[in-house]
Design a protein around this motif. Sequence first.
Motif, PDB file in Angstrom:
ATOM      1  N   ALA A 133       2.172  -6.114  -4.993  1.00 45.66           N
ATOM      2  CA  ALA A 133       1.060  -5.786  -3.736  1.00 45.66           C
ATOM      3  C   ALA A 133       1.479  -4.277  -3.351  1.00 45.66           C
ATOM      4  O   ALA A 133       2.447  -3.794  -3.155  1.00 45.66           O
ATOM      5  CB  ALA A 133       1.215  -6.717  -2.773  1.00 45.66           C
TER       6      ALA A 133
ATOM      7  N   PRO B 268       7.777  -4.613   7.721  1.00 44.21           N
ATOM      8  CA  PRO B 268       9.059  -5.262   6.868  1.00 44.21           C
ATOM      9  C   PRO B 268       8.930  -5.052   5.529  1.00 44.21           C
ATOM     10  O   PRO B 268       7.725  -4.990   4.744  1.00 44.21           O
ATOM     11  CB  PRO B 268       9.016  -6.830   7.366  1.00 44.21           C
ATOM     12  N   ASP B 269       9.935  -4.623   4.668  1.00 41.34           N
ATOM     13  CA  ASP B 269       9.778  -4.294   3.311  1.00 41.34           C
ATOM     14  C   ASP B 269      10.044  -5.955   2.685  1.00 41.34           C
ATOM     15  O   ASP B 269      10.950  -6.466   2.681  1.00 41.34           O
ATOM     16  CB  ASP B 269      10.631  -3.663   2.739  1.00 41.34           C
TER      17      ASP B 269
ATOM     18  N   ALA C 245       4.716   2.397  -7.196  1.00 41.22           N
ATOM     19  CA  ALA C 245       3.543   3.436  -7.301  1.00 41.22           C
ATOM     20  C   ALA C 245       4.035   4.787  -6.936  1.00 41.22           C
ATOM     21  O   ALA C 245       4.612   4.841  -5.825  1.00 41.22           O
ATOM     22  CB  ALA C 245       2.746   2.954  -6.476  1.00 41.22           C
TER      23      ALA C 245
ATOM     24  N   LYS D  55      14.291   3.505  -6.308  1.00 40.62           N
ATOM     25  CA  LYS D  55      13.742   2.367  -5.465  1.00 40.62           C
ATOM     26  C   LYS D  55      14.358   1.045  -5.897  1.00 40.62           C
ATOM     27  O   LYS D  55      14.575   0.247  -5.169  1.00 40.62           O
ATOM     28  CB  LYS D  55      12.266   2.594  -5.901  1.00 40.62           C
TER      29      LYS D  55
HETATM   30  N1  CTP Z   1       6.676  -3.559  -1.019  1.00 37.59           N
HETATM   31  C1  CTP Z   1       6.935  -4.652  -0.317  1.00 37.59           C
HETATM   32  N2  CTP Z   1       6.818  -4.493   1.240  1.00 37.59           N
HETATM   33  C2  CTP Z   1       6.776  -3.159   1.888  1.00 37.59           C
HETATM   34  C3  CTP Z   1       6.364  -2.130   0.729  1.00 37.59           C
HETATM   35  C4  CTP Z   1       6.445  -2.287  -0.393  1.00 37.59           C
HETATM   36  O1  CTP Z   1       7.067  -5.496  -1.028  1.00 37.59           O
HETATM   37  N3  CTP Z   1       6.402  -3.014   2.999  1.00 37.59           N
HETATM   38  C5  CTP Z   1       6.898  -3.629  -2.408  1.00 37.59           C
HETATM   39  C6  CTP Z   1       5.708  -3.382  -3.124  1.00 37.59           C
HETATM   40  O2  CTP Z   1       4.977  -4.811  -3.432  1.00 37.59           O
HETATM   41  C7  CTP Z   1       6.322  -3.098  -4.549  1.00 37.59           C
HETATM   42  C8  CTP Z   1       7.481  -2.216  -3.928  1.00 37.59           C
HETATM   43  O3  CTP Z   1       8.060  -2.596  -3.111  1.00 37.59           O
HETATM   44  O4  CTP Z   1       6.662  -3.851  -5.415  1.00 37.59           O
HETATM   45  C9  CTP Z   1       7.390  -0.626  -4.110  1.00 37.59           C
HETATM   46  O5  CTP Z   1       6.194  -0.228  -3.489  1.00 37.59           O
HETATM   47  P1  CTP Z   1       6.057   1.306  -3.196  1.00 37.59           P
HETATM   48  O6  CTP Z   1       4.788   1.422  -2.444  1.00 37.59           O
HETATM   49  O7  CTP Z   1       6.004   1.800  -4.503  1.00 37.59           O
HETATM   50  O8  CTP Z   1       7.387   1.809  -2.451  1.00 37.59           O
HETATM   51  P2  CTP Z   1       7.400   1.915  -0.941  1.00 37.59           P
HETATM   52  O9  CTP Z   1       8.574   0.952  -0.521  1.00 37.59           O
HETATM   53  O10 CTP Z   1       6.434   2.049  -0.102  1.00 37.59           O
HETATM   54  O11 CTP Z   1       8.122   3.430  -1.249  1.00 37.59           O
HETATM   55  P3  CTP Z   1       7.538   4.805  -1.049  1.00 37.59           P
HETATM   56  O12 CTP Z   1       6.111   4.779  -0.381  1.00 37.59           O
HETATM   57  O13 CTP Z   1       8.671   5.743  -0.331  1.00 37.59           O
HETATM   58  O14 CTP Z   1       7.548   5.283  -2.250  1.00 37.59           O
END
Ligand code: CTP
Length: 398
Positions: free
Chosen positions: A272, A304-305, A326, A338
């Motif tokens: 996602a 939340p991540d 991404a 990451k």
């Molecule tokens: N992801 C997640 N929850 C979030 C943000 C991201 O689970 N709140 C997951 C995405 O599904 C993906 C991964 O983390 O598998 C990386 O997403 P990405 O958008 O590339 O990274 P970000 O954490 O948003 O980092 P940035 O924007 O700083 O590149």
Amino acid sequence: MLAGKRVLLIIGGGIAAFKSLDLIRRLRERGATVVPVLTRAGEEFVTPLSASALAAQKVYRDLFDLTDEAEMGHIELSRDADLVVVAPATADLMGKMAAGLANDLASTLLMATDKRVLIAPAMNVRMWEHPATQRNIDTLKGDGVLFVGPNEGNMACGEFGPGRMAEPLEIVAAVQAAIADGPMKGKHVLVTSGPTHEPIDPVRYIANRSSGAQGTAIARALAALGADVTFVTGPADVARPEGVRVIEVQTAREMLEAVQGALPADAAVFAAAVADWRVENASGSKIKKDGKGSLPKLEFAENPDILATVSRMKKGRPALVVGFAAETDDVVENASAKRKRKGCDWIVANDVSPETGIMGGDENAVVVISDDGADVWPRMGKDQVAGRLAAAIAKALG
Ligand code: CTP
């Protein structure tokens, strides 16, 4: 292919029941044995003779049929199949299933089975949209019932909207996905997909360009290898994968809750494109212009991540956690960092710079980063990326 598979097909009472006769043919063409069960209302639409002739099987109709019970009891009948399919699944049948009623043969079989149940709902649009049906859908999804359709379109009753039963070939695809044999049989895999929508007010939201195509293809590929897939999706453009458990969410926080509710899983794939921020001061009513040109002040909070939360679980962490990255610059360096930061096992990195046409497009060019280093895959269709990733996951889970 469905050679050697047994499908118990419950035909409910709706105008779409005529399509179930074609479904019997299509399933048999692919090698399945179809055992039809007709509800009382189903018999008003198709005759036991036509169902029996097309299936080349006895048709079951009555819970209290002494001959049937002597030959094969209803408990055995419900367990003898590889999959139970309800098509058409009427509002009434879905209500019985959700409430746990067992007052006729069909509902009793549905309560007694130890196999997966796939339903193809069909009803008038108002009945589909009725809060009672919507409640039942949530309950059934929570119970692990698989859905195919309904589709949107003109209905026999002259109205338009969701409620048309899925076409026989769509149901066949869902059956194939639900009973696929393969290296992932017995493994539960969670897949997140699509964008999230973070509300600003009741009519506006923050979103991103993710179509959900890659996550959907991964869910399909895993199901084709026999995995039991839970697919948690934001409001994506593409059609939902067949034969998997679909949970629809809007926001990042809803996605986290759905993911936590769907665990445990053997593997989890986070495809996602989750919004990093939400509007903390989202308005409960539509924000209006005040006529003096003053602009709304949006305050943001970090979401939340989900990937990091699951990767860092002390207890019950999936054996394999796969993230996506991404990136628009320094793809491999950023994605490797990451992976460490979020604690996942693999990260599938892709370049989403606008000139690549990847975000929202049909193709993807990825680098899969794991403890073994960075594996650069050539540019290929998202379906092919999904197939290759699913095969790698199957291999890793053993
Ligand atoms: N992801 C997640 N929850 C979030 C943000 C991201 O689970 N709140 C997951 C995405 O599904 C993906 C991964 O983390 O598998 C990386 O997403 P990405 O958008 O590339 O990274 P970000 O954490 O948003 O980092 P940035 O924007 O700083 O590149």
